[in-house]
Enzyme design. Structure first.
Site, mmCIF file in Angstrom:
data_model
loop_
_atom_site.group_PDB
_atom_site.id
_atom_site.type_symbol
_atom_site.label_atom_id
_atom_site.label_comp_id
_atom_site.label_asym_id
_atom_site.label_seq_id
_atom_site.Cartn_x
_atom_site.Cartn_y
_atom_site.Cartn_z
ATOM 1 N N CYS A 78 0.858 -1.177 0.000
ATOM 2 C CA CYS A 78 0.000 0.000 0.000
ATOM 3 C C CYS A 78 0.903 1.238 0.000
ATOM 4 O O CYS A 78 1.714 1.399 0.928
ATOM 5 C CB CYS A 78 -0.862 -0.043 1.259
ATOM 6 N N GLU A 157 -12.744 -1.013 -4.688
ATOM 7 C CA GLU A 157 -13.092 -1.977 -3.632
ATOM 8 C C GLU A 157 -14.435 -2.671 -3.897
ATOM 9 O O GLU A 157 -14.670 -3.772 -3.438
ATOM 10 C CB GLU A 157 -13.229 -1.244 -2.288
ATOM 11 N N CYS A 188 -1.032 3.883 -6.503
ATOM 12 C CA CYS A 188 -1.887 3.219 -5.508
ATOM 13 C C CYS A 188 -2.055 1.797 -6.001
ATOM 14 O O CYS A 188 -2.281 1.578 -7.204
ATOM 15 C CB CYS A 188 -3.239 3.924 -5.416
ATOM 16 N N HIS A 190 -4.304 -0.288 -5.801
ATOM 17 C CA HIS A 190 -5.611 -0.653 -6.366
ATOM 18 C C HIS A 190 -5.650 -0.420 -7.890
ATOM 19 O O HIS A 190 -6.398 -1.087 -8.602
ATOM 20 C CB HIS A 190 -6.733 0.210 -5.753
HETATM 21 N N1 DGL Z 1 -3.994 0.643 -2.083
HETATM 22 C C1 DGL Z 1 -3.594 1.718 -1.280
HETATM 23 C C2 DGL Z 1 -2.414 2.493 -1.836
HETATM 24 O O1 DGL Z 1 -1.605 1.929 -2.517
HETATM 25 C C3 DGL Z 1 -4.602 2.545 -0.545
HETATM 26 C C4 DGL Z 1 -5.894 2.874 -1.156
HETATM 27 C C5 DGL Z 1 -6.795 3.478 -0.123
HETATM 28 O O2 DGL Z 1 -7.218 2.732 0.757
HETATM 29 O O3 DGL Z 1 -7.042 4.677 -0.169
HETATM 30 O O4 DGL Z 1 -2.241 3.642 -1.569
#
Ligand code: DGL
Length: 263
Positions: A78, A157, A188, A190
């Site tokens: 993350c 998500e 990020c 995600h």
């Molecule tokens: N996947 C995460 C990142 O790389 C965080 C995304 C989130 O929860 O805001 O920053």
């Protein structure tokens, strides 16, 4: 997660939610004989719109639990938690290999076409010092445009990545940069899951850069250095777990894990 040491010798990997599965996939590719336990904190996602101290507290609780259960190393899959908590975690657990992930700005700036680099990341990531330092180091030859993508991780998500509202959100966040950038840094974990959707908004020819593969290589280096690579030749175990522990969420995690991450 319960407190027994059921993950003795595993590598613990965590994220605010499903995004870290993009890093987990790189880890499994790089280290096929390691055992991994992944924890996505979907009950508390998104981290990128919380305060840094909230993210630190959540990250600390996860790492403590993983170490209590026997994990030998931690991967913070993350960018947000790495920015907010990696330093604190390394100070608190100096003997534990802790690998973080950061926006892949360096390879984007060193790529042949790099005049205009778009960085998509969470609001916390682009605000904190860690990213500011990275920017100060690498934005000399490139115009780096940093976009805090509020709402995007939370939308990913939910799954259902082919629904039109995701494209509308992307249009609103980055649509203005279509035809104006040479590459996109996915800051990020995600975002690698929505490369086709980002291409749809920014054009098919923009290359992506993300930190997943580099994080996996760094994990291998640290395990090698400490001489704690798993000695087995058998395929490793991969456990997916989440704080939002419902059958639907568990199925969603499996869906993300099986999903091919395109180009
Ligand atoms: N996947 C995460 C990142 O790389 C965080 C995304 C989130 O929860 O805001 O920053």
């Amino acid at each position: 997660m319960s407190q027994e040491r059921k993950y003795e010798g595993y590598v613990g990997v965590f994220d605010s939610g499903v995004g870290g599965i993009s890093v987990l996939k790189e880890l499994v590719r790089e280290l096929p004989h390691e055992n991994f336990v992944f924890f996505g904190d979907s009950a508390n996602a998104p981290y990128g719109e919380k305060t840094p101290s909230q993210v630190r507290a959540l990250s600390q609780a996860i790492v403590e639990c993983m170490l209590d259960q026997g994990c030998k190393a931690i991967v913070i899959a993350c960018n947000t938690a790495t920015s907010a908590a990696a330093q604190m975690l390394r100070e608190e657990y100096p003997d534990v290999p802790i690998v973080g992930v950061e926006p892949a700005l360096k390879p984007a700036v060193l790529a042949p076409k790099h005049d205009h680099v778009l960085v998509m990341a969470t609001p916390i990531t682009v605000r904190l010092d860690k990213y500011r330092h990275l920017l100060a180091r690498w934005d000399r030859d490139s115009n780096v445009i940093s976009v805090p993508c509020t709402g995007l991780a939370a939308r990913i998500e939910k799954g259902h990545l082919d629904e039109p509202d995701l494209i509308e959100l992307l249009e609103w966040l980055v649509g203005d940069y279509r035809g104006k950038v040479d590459s996109v840094v996915l800051g990020c974990t995600h975002y690698p899951f929505i490369k086709p959707q980002i291409h749809k908004v920014l054009g098919d020819d923009v290359p992506f850069f993300d930190g997943g593969a580099g994080t996996a290589r760094q994990t291998r280096r640290l395990l090698q250095e400490k001489n704690i690579l798993n000695a087995s030749d058998a395929p490793g175990d991969v456990v997916l777990s989440t704080s939002k522990d419902t059958p639907e969420e568990r199925a969603l995690y499996q869906w993300f894990f099986r999903r091919d991450i395109e180009g």
